[in-house]
Write a protein that holds these residues in place. Structure first.
Motif, PDB file in Angstrom:
ATOM      1  N   PHE A 143       0.835  -1.207   0.000  1.00 56.32           N
ATOM      2  CA  PHE A 143       0.000   0.000   0.000  1.00 56.32           C
ATOM      3  C   PHE A 143       0.866   1.252   0.000  1.00 56.32           C
ATOM      4  O   PHE A 143       0.626   2.195  -0.766  1.00 56.32           O
ATOM      5  N   GLN A 144       1.866   1.273   0.877  1.00 57.16           N
ATOM      6  CA  GLN A 144       2.753   2.432   0.965  1.00 57.16           C
ATOM      7  C   GLN A 144       3.453   2.684  -0.369  1.00 57.16           C
ATOM      8  O   GLN A 144       3.523   3.825  -0.856  1.00 57.16           O
ATOM      9  N   ASN A 145       3.977   1.630  -0.981  1.00 55.10           N
ATOM     10  CA  ASN A 145       4.679   1.770  -2.261  1.00 55.10           C
ATOM     11  C   ASN A 145       3.734   2.218  -3.377  1.00 55.10           C
ATOM     12  O   ASN A 145       4.105   3.009  -4.251  1.00 55.10           O
ATOM     13  N   PHE A 146       2.505   1.693  -3.348  1.00 54.40           N
ATOM     14  CA  PHE A 146       1.513   2.068  -4.360  1.00 54.40           C
ATOM     15  C   PHE A 146       1.195   3.557  -4.275  1.00 54.40           C
ATOM     16  O   PHE A 146       1.153   4.258  -5.299  1.00 54.40           O
ATOM     17  N   MET A 147       0.987   4.063  -3.053  1.00 53.13           N
ATOM     18  CA  MET A 147       0.665   5.474  -2.877  1.00 53.13           C
ATOM     19  C   MET A 147       1.835   6.362  -3.280  1.00 53.13           C
ATOM     20  O   MET A 147       1.647   7.410  -3.901  1.00 53.13           O
ATOM     21  N   LYS A 148       3.054   5.923  -2.934  1.00 53.76           N
ATOM     22  CA  LYS A 148       4.235   6.706  -3.314  1.00 53.76           C
ATOM     23  C   LYS A 148       4.416   6.744  -4.830  1.00 53.76           C
ATOM     24  O   LYS A 148       4.816   7.761  -5.403  1.00 53.76           O
ATOM     25  N   SER A 149       4.115   5.624  -5.500  1.00 50.23           N
ATOM     26  CA  SER A 149       4.270   5.581  -6.954  1.00 50.23           C
ATOM     27  C   SER A 149       3.280   6.489  -7.662  1.00 50.23           C
ATOM     28  O   SER A 149       3.566   7.034  -8.727  1.00 50.23           O
ATOM     29  N   ILE A 150       2.098   6.668  -7.066  1.00 52.45           N
ATOM     30  CA  ILE A 150       1.074   7.518  -7.684  1.00 52.45           C
ATOM     31  C   ILE A 150       1.375   8.999  -7.444  1.00 52.45           C
ATOM     32  O   ILE A 150       1.321   9.818  -8.371  1.00 52.45           O
ATOM     33  N   PHE A 151       1.709   9.330  -6.195  1.00 57.57           N
ATOM     34  CA  PHE A 151       1.864  10.737  -5.832  1.00 57.57           C
ATOM     35  C   PHE A 151       3.327  11.197  -5.829  1.00 57.57           C
ATOM     36  O   PHE A 151       3.602  12.371  -5.565  1.00 57.57           O
ATOM     37  N   GLY A 152       4.243  10.260  -6.054  1.00 53.53           N
ATOM     38  CA  GLY A 152       5.636  10.648  -6.147  1.00 53.53           C
ATOM     39  C   GLY A 152       6.228  11.132  -4.849  1.00 53.53           C
ATOM     40  O   GLY A 152       6.677  12.274  -4.755  1.00 53.53           O
ATOM     41  N   GLY A 153       6.228  10.303  -3.831  1.00 49.66           N
ATOM     42  CA  GLY A 153       6.802  10.679  -2.534  1.00 49.66           C
ATOM     43  C   GLY A 153       5.784  10.527  -1.433  1.00 49.66           C
ATOM     44  O   GLY A 153       4.905   9.666  -1.486  1.00 49.66           O
ATOM     45  N   THR A 154       5.889  11.387  -0.428  1.00 45.18           N
ATOM     46  CA  THR A 154       5.012  11.278   0.742  1.00 45.18           C
ATOM     47  C   THR A 154       3.946  12.372   0.774  1.00 45.18           C
ATOM     48  O   THR A 154       3.320  12.584   1.812  1.00 45.18           O
ATOM     49  N   SER A 155       3.735  13.059  -0.340  1.00 46.67           N
ATOM     50  CA  SER A 155       2.746  14.135  -0.347  1.00 46.67           C
ATOM     51  C   SER A 155       1.333  13.631  -0.077  1.00 46.67           C
ATOM     52  O   SER A 155       0.483  14.382   0.411  1.00 46.67           O
ATOM     53  N   TRP A 156       1.101  12.351  -0.379  1.00 47.54           N
ATOM     54  CA  TRP A 156      -0.241  11.786  -0.175  1.00 47.54           C
ATOM     55  C   TRP A 156      -0.634  11.751   1.302  1.00 47.54           C
ATOM     56  O   TRP A 156      -1.819  11.688   1.635  1.00 47.54           O
ATOM     57  N   THR A 157       0.352  11.799   2.193  1.00 49.22           N
ATOM     58  CA  THR A 157       0.039  11.783   3.626  1.00 49.22           C
ATOM     59  C   THR A 157      -0.542  13.114   4.093  1.00 49.22           C
ATOM     60  O   THR A 157      -0.990  13.217   5.239  1.00 49.22           O
ATOM     61  N   GLY A 158      -0.544  14.111   3.222  1.00 51.48           N
ATOM     62  CA  GLY A 158      -1.112  15.404   3.602  1.00 51.48           C
ATOM     63  C   GLY A 158      -2.585  15.327   3.939  1.00 51.48           C
ATOM     64  O   GLY A 158      -3.075  16.082   4.778  1.00 51.48           O
ATOM     65  N   PHE A 159      -3.310  14.403   3.297  1.00 50.72           N
ATOM     66  CA  PHE A 159      -4.737  14.233   3.590  1.00 50.72           C
ATOM     67  C   PHE A 159      -4.941  13.826   5.041  1.00 50.72           C
ATOM     68  O   PHE A 159      -5.717  14.443   5.782  1.00 50.72           O
ATOM     69  N   GLY A 160      -4.244  12.772   5.452  1.00 50.50           N
ATOM     70  CA  GLY A 160      -4.384  12.306   6.834  1.00 50.50           C
ATOM     71  C   GLY A 160      -3.933  13.349   7.832  1.00 50.50           C
ATOM     72  O   GLY A 160      -4.559  13.524   8.889  1.00 50.50           O
ATOM     73  N   ALA A 161      -2.849  14.058   7.520  1.00 49.59           N
ATOM     74  CA  ALA A 161      -2.355  15.093   8.427  1.00 49.59           C
ATOM     75  C   ALA A 161      -3.361  16.224   8.579  1.00 49.59           C
ATOM     76  O   ALA A 161      -3.584  16.741   9.681  1.00 49.59           O
ATOM     77  N   ALA A 162      -4.007  16.603   7.462  1.00 50.96           N
ATOM     78  CA  ALA A 162      -4.998  17.678   7.511  1.00 50.96           C
ATOM     79  C   ALA A 162      -6.211  17.272   8.337  1.00 50.96           C
ATOM     80  O   ALA A 162      -6.738  18.070   9.133  1.00 50.96           O
ATOM     81  N   VAL A 163      -6.666  16.026   8.165  1.00 54.34           N
ATOM     82  CA  VAL A 163      -7.808  15.540   8.941  1.00 54.34           C
ATOM     83  C   VAL A 163      -7.455  15.482  10.415  1.00 54.34           C
ATOM     84  O   VAL A 163      -8.265  15.840  11.284  1.00 54.34           O
ATOM     85  N   TRP A 164      -6.240  15.040  10.732  1.00 54.48           N
ATOM     86  CA  TRP A 164      -5.819  14.988  12.138  1.00 54.48           C
ATOM     87  C   TRP A 164      -5.813  16.388  12.741  1.00 54.48           C
ATOM     88  O   TRP A 164      -6.242  16.590  13.885  1.00 54.48           O
ATOM     89  N   ASN A 165      -5.350  17.367  11.986  1.00 56.00           N
ATOM     90  CA  ASN A 165      -5.314  18.741  12.492  1.00 56.00           C
ATOM     91  C   ASN A 165      -6.708  19.262  12.823  1.00 56.00           C
ATOM     92  O   ASN A 165      -6.880  20.071  13.737  1.00 56.00           O
ATOM     93  N   GLY A 166      -7.710  18.796  12.062  1.00 62.85           N
ATOM     94  CA  GLY A 166      -9.075  19.250  12.292  1.00 62.85           C
ATOM     95  C   GLY A 166      -9.843  18.425  13.304  1.00 62.85           C
ATOM     96  O   GLY A 166     -10.994  18.753  13.615  1.00 62.85           O
ATOM     97  N   THR A 167      -9.238  17.376  13.820  1.00 67.72           N
ATOM     98  CA  THR A 167      -9.919  16.527  14.800  1.00 67.72           C
ATOM     99  C   THR A 167      -9.120  16.468  16.105  1.00 67.72           C
ATOM    100  O   THR A 167      -9.356  17.249  17.023  1.00 67.72           O
ATOM    101  N   PHE A 168      -8.158  15.583  16.174  1.00 70.22           N
ATOM    102  CA  PHE A 168      -7.332  15.483  17.375  1.00 70.22           C
ATOM    103  C   PHE A 168      -6.548  16.771  17.625  1.00 70.22           C
ATOM    104  O   PHE A 168      -6.256  17.111  18.769  1.00 70.22           O
ATOM    105  N   GLY A 169      -6.190  17.474  16.546  1.00 71.68           N
ATOM    106  CA  GLY A 169      -5.371  18.667  16.692  1.00 71.68           C
ATOM    107  C   GLY A 169      -6.056  19.800  17.430  1.00 71.68           C
ATOM    108  O   GLY A 169      -5.383  20.696  17.956  1.00 71.68           O
ATOM    109  N   VAL A 170      -7.382  19.813  17.466  1.00 69.06           N
ATOM    110  CA  VAL A 170      -8.122  20.872  18.166  1.00 69.06           C
ATOM    111  C   VAL A 170      -9.131  20.268  19.145  1.00 69.06           C
ATOM    112  O   VAL A 170     -10.104  20.922  19.528  1.00 69.06           O
ATOM    113  N   LEU A 171      -8.902  19.043  19.576  1.00 70.13           N
ATOM    114  CA  LEU A 171      -9.855  18.343  20.439  1.00 70.13           C
ATOM    115  C   LEU A 171     -10.100  19.093  21.745  1.00 70.13           C
ATOM    116  O   LEU A 171     -11.237  19.203  22.215  1.00 70.13           O
ATOM    117  N   SER A 172      -9.055  19.618  22.349  1.00 66.92           N
ATOM    118  CA  SER A 172      -9.197  20.288  23.644  1.00 66.92           C
ATOM    119  C   SER A 172     -10.055  21.546  23.532  1.00 66.92           C
ATOM    120  O   SER A 172     -10.763  21.912  24.477  1.00 66.92           O
TER     121      SER A 172
END
Length: 417
Positions: free
Chosen positions: A56-85
């Motif tokens: 899965f990791q290799n497939f995502m890297k081959s499509i998006f060319g690196g780790t830029s695809w993790t930006g989706f998960g990071a953005a969702v985390w910022n809007g959930t756990f990142g502001v939970l308090s």
């Protein structure tokens, strides 16, 4: 057993009911209930970014060319756990003010403002600021709701002014006073040389508390107290939920951050651990009871009627039909297995995880996730599914003799009738 039940009904239940209905605990529980979908989404986003499947990791890297695809998960985390308090600070004050009929929206907004007055914008918005958010929410509600009712602090508006404007001005001075109090607290703390109150509090109080709650003893206590309260008709899960959530969100966030950094997840005991390996079918590991009734309780007609109704909800961890239909509440025959089964299951799960046989639970599946599937999702490993299956078998084995005993008693009643 009858003497024990009578004793508990007389001396224990009244006090336990008062604790369960205590307004601050109810407000905290309801606040976490509202944020639960966000916590699940945030956990799933972390799972998406860190799915331990090389293909899965290799497939995502081959499509998006690196780790830029993790930006989706990071953005969702910022809007959930990142502001939970921030959400918790608002909701706790909102619920408390609503409970006494005093401007809940105003209390929630003042709570958030007070939370940021203490310096939450630096490090306190995520789960590390959760304990301070709870304290701020409670204190703001207590201060603000008392000041709002003071006639000397009300700015009287002329007739014809819209109600929303009048309400806003009625809360003006109470809001100013409340926020100023927290501003004074922040200034005093800074005067003592504390540059980051949230980081200092987390290190001194919250992190050690989480470590204490991460012990086998605490896991065993959680597995015991929830069915024990349910046996007497008290909603055990709701009563201990404020405690569980206070350690749950920070523990999940810490585990996710550790895995993302390539480190070992530090916290075994959290909500997905309890849900996936202990509360299978609901409190008491009642999915095992359902299976046991189908195996040895078919001649027990009352049990089978309820069991047929409870089987489908039980797959999704809903066991109220068993609780009140069988019933499990005040059922002397089922008292021992109902208490013992989750304690045995939490023991096997805890030590299997601590020995490294099963990965630490780092993802929080929805609580209605069926058994075994939940174990896989929570740990992102087939070992988690196997552990859940082992605990499922254990629960069936424990319940079997007691279902058989209840069936024999029912048969005797039918013969006598």
């Amino acid at each position: 057993m009858d003497k024990f039940i009578n004793f508990m009904e007389k001396y224990f239940i009244p006090y336990a009911s008062k604790i369960g209905n205590q307004r601050h605990l109810v407000a905290i529980r309801d606040a976490f209930t509202v944020t639960m979908p966000l916590m699940i989404l945030g956990a799933l986003a972390v799972m998406f970014n860190n799915l331990p499947i090389p293909a899965f990791q290799n497939f995502m890297k081959s499509i998006f060319g690196g780790t830029s695809w993790t930006g989706f998960g990071a953005a969702v985390w910022n809007g959930t756990f990142g502001v939970l308090s921030v959400f918790i600070a608002f909701l706790v004050a909102y619920n408390l003010a609503k409970g006494v009929g005093k401007d809940p929206i105003g209390a929630g907004i003042v709570s958030v403002a007070s939370f940021f007055t203490l310096g939450a914008a630096t490090t306190g918005m995520n789960s590390s600021g959760l304990f301070i958010a709870l304290i701020v929410g409670i204190l703001v509600a207590e201060i603000f709701t008392r000041l709002v009712g003071n006639e000397k602090l009300v700015i009287k508006m002329p007739d014809g002014v819209p109600p929303a404007v009048a309400t806003s001005f009625a809360s003006l001075f109470p809001a100013m006073i409340t926020i100023s109090i927290f501003g004074l607290v922040a200034a005093i703390i800074a005067a003592f040389g504390v540059k980051d109150m949230f980081a200092a509090f987390y290190t001194a109080v919250q992190e050690p508390f989480m470590g204490l709650a991460n012990s086998y003893g605490s896991a065993l206590f959680i597995a015991f107290i929830t069915p024990f309260l349910w046996f007497f008709g008290l909603h055990g899960a709701n009563m201990i939920d404020p405690f569980m959530q206070a350690i749950n969100a920070p523990a999940i966030a810490a585990n996710a951050n550790a895995l993302a950094a390539g480190k070992e997840a530090p916290y075994i005991v959290n909500k997905p651990f309890i849900d996936s390996f202990v509360n299978m079918g609901g409190t008491g590991v009642t999915i095992g009871l359902i299976i046991a009734i189908y195996l040895v309780g078919r001649r027990n007609k009352p049990y089978m009627v309820v069991n047929n109704l409870a089987a489908a909800p039980g797959i999704f961890n809903i066991n109220e039909p068993l609780m009140f239909g069988l019933p499990l509440v005040l059922n002397p025959i089922m008292f021992i297995p109902f208490i013992l089964t989750p304690m045995v299951c939490v023991t096997t799960a805890y030590f299997a995880t601590s020995f490294g046989w099963v990965p630490v639970a780092t993802v929080m599946p929805p609580w209605v996730t069926p058994p075994i599937i939940g174990g896989f999702l929570a740990t992102q490993s087939f070992a988690g599914a196997i552990l859940a299956a082992v605990n499922l078998v254990i629960s069936v084995v424990i319940y079997l003799p007691f279902v058989s005993l209840a069936t024999r008693q029912e048969m005797k009643k039918e013969q006598q009738a």
